[in-house]
Scaffold this motif. Structure first.
Motif, PDB file in Angstrom:
ATOM      1  N   LEU A 166      16.200 -16.911  43.895  1.00  0.00           N
ATOM      2  CA  LEU A 166      17.369 -17.522  44.514  1.00  0.00           C
ATOM      3  C   LEU A 166      17.444 -19.017  44.205  1.00  0.00           C
ATOM      4  O   LEU A 166      16.469 -19.750  44.373  1.00  0.00           O
ATOM      5  N   LYS A 167      18.600 -19.458  43.744  1.00  0.00           N
ATOM      6  CA  LYS A 167      18.832 -20.876  43.536  1.00  0.00           C
ATOM      7  C   LYS A 167      19.575 -21.449  44.739  1.00  0.00           C
ATOM      8  O   LYS A 167      20.615 -20.928  45.133  1.00  0.00           O
ATOM      9  N   VAL A 168      19.003 -22.487  45.309  1.00  0.00           N
ATOM     10  CA  VAL A 168      19.620 -23.154  46.452  1.00  0.00           C
ATOM     11  C   VAL A 168      20.338 -24.399  45.935  1.00  0.00           C
ATOM     12  O   VAL A 168      19.727 -25.263  45.313  1.00  0.00           O
ATOM     13  N   THR A 169      21.626 -24.460  46.204  1.00  0.00           N
ATOM     14  CA  THR A 169      22.442 -25.583  45.736  1.00  0.00           C
ATOM     15  C   THR A 169      22.955 -26.369  46.934  1.00  0.00           C
ATOM     16  O   THR A 169      23.533 -25.797  47.860  1.00  0.00           O
ATOM     17  N   ALA A 170      22.728 -27.680  46.904  1.00  0.00           N
ATOM     18  CA  ALA A 170      23.170 -28.540  47.996  1.00  0.00           C
ATOM     19  C   ALA A 170      24.053 -29.661  47.471  1.00  0.00           C
ATOM     20  O   ALA A 170      23.764 -30.255  46.432  1.00  0.00           O
TER      21      ALA A 170
END
Length: 254
Positions: A166-170
């Protein structure tokens, strides 16, 4: 009876005739950045009588974020302004019959009241003595941190995440909406962005999020177990002390 009503009416008219319009300008400035204005929906401003807590007036700041060079780069002498006629402000006219000690509250544009940043100041308002020009400038610290809503609060299988982590983008933005960029005026290399991964209320690991593009940081989370996870992403600038947080929840099944 008519006489009494006449006296009361005369008294009220007499009292109201003493009220003098008093103008005031309030501005909200992001810490280490520019002014909060129309581009982000404006900062909420509330002016209330401090003694009675009665709200005298309220509204939002409107206008532009201001001149970057003047605000961020130009050394100022006493009396010089960092705002102009277009710089975001909330302007109000309050009728006063006597000096009133007021509290001015300013709230950030974050919609979630539980984490909405606020700042206040107190001052006397005196009938007919306007506070215009630069007005009252109140500083709002912090970052606006927003996780990619399309990925938050979803369910994944552990099997699929082992193949495609999972890539977490903020999205991390100054409170005024000013851009955070690599080697820019607001330098991304100065901002620490990390994800705290929690399972069953226990912090189990930290994952750094790296700068990807303007205002955007991204990191990869490797889940090793099933369960309900909370991912807390924070942004921190050690130089200015600005901080910001957002959270997401993920359910990981076998």
């Amino acid at each position: 009876m008519k006489f009494i009503l006449s006296v009361i009416l005369t008294t009220l008219i007499s009292i109201s005739s003493f009220a003098t319009d008093t103008k005031i300008i309030v501005r909200a400035k992001a810490k280490d950045a520019k002014f909060i204005g129309s581009s982000l929906g404006g900062a909420k401003v509330v002016i209330r009588n401090k003694k009675t807590q009665t709200i005298l007036v309220q509204g939002k700041t409107e206008g532009a974020t201001g001149n970057t060079n003047t605000i961020m780069n130009t050394p100022l002498k006493r009396g010089e302004r960092i705002t102009d006629d277009n710089t975001a402000k909330f302007q109000a006219t309050i009728p006063l019959s006597e000096p009133v000690f007021v509290t001015i509250e300013v709230y950030s544009t974050i919609k979630d009241n539980d984490v909405r940043v606020s700042a206040t100041t107190d001052l006397w308002l005196i009938p007919g003595k306007h506070i215009l020009g630069e007005g009252i400038i109140i500083e709002i610290p912090g970052f606006l941190v927003t996780l990619d809503n399309s990925k938050s609060s979803q369910t994944f299988t552990l099997k699929e995440l082992q193949k495609n982590p999972l890539k977490v983008t903020a999205k991390v933005v100054m409170m005024c909406g000013c851009p955070i960029e690599k080697n820019g005026m607001w330098d991304a290399t100065q901002v620490e962005v990390k994800a705290l991964i929690k399972l069953k209320d226990n912090s189990i690991t930290e994952v750094p999020l790296h700068f990807k593009s303007t205002n955007t940081f991204e990191g990869t989370v490797n889940f090793q177990h099933t369960g309900d996870y909370e991912v807390i992403v924070y942004a921190y600038d050690s130089t200015t002390g600005n901080t910001g947080v957002d959270t997401a929840h993920y359910k990981i099944t076998p």
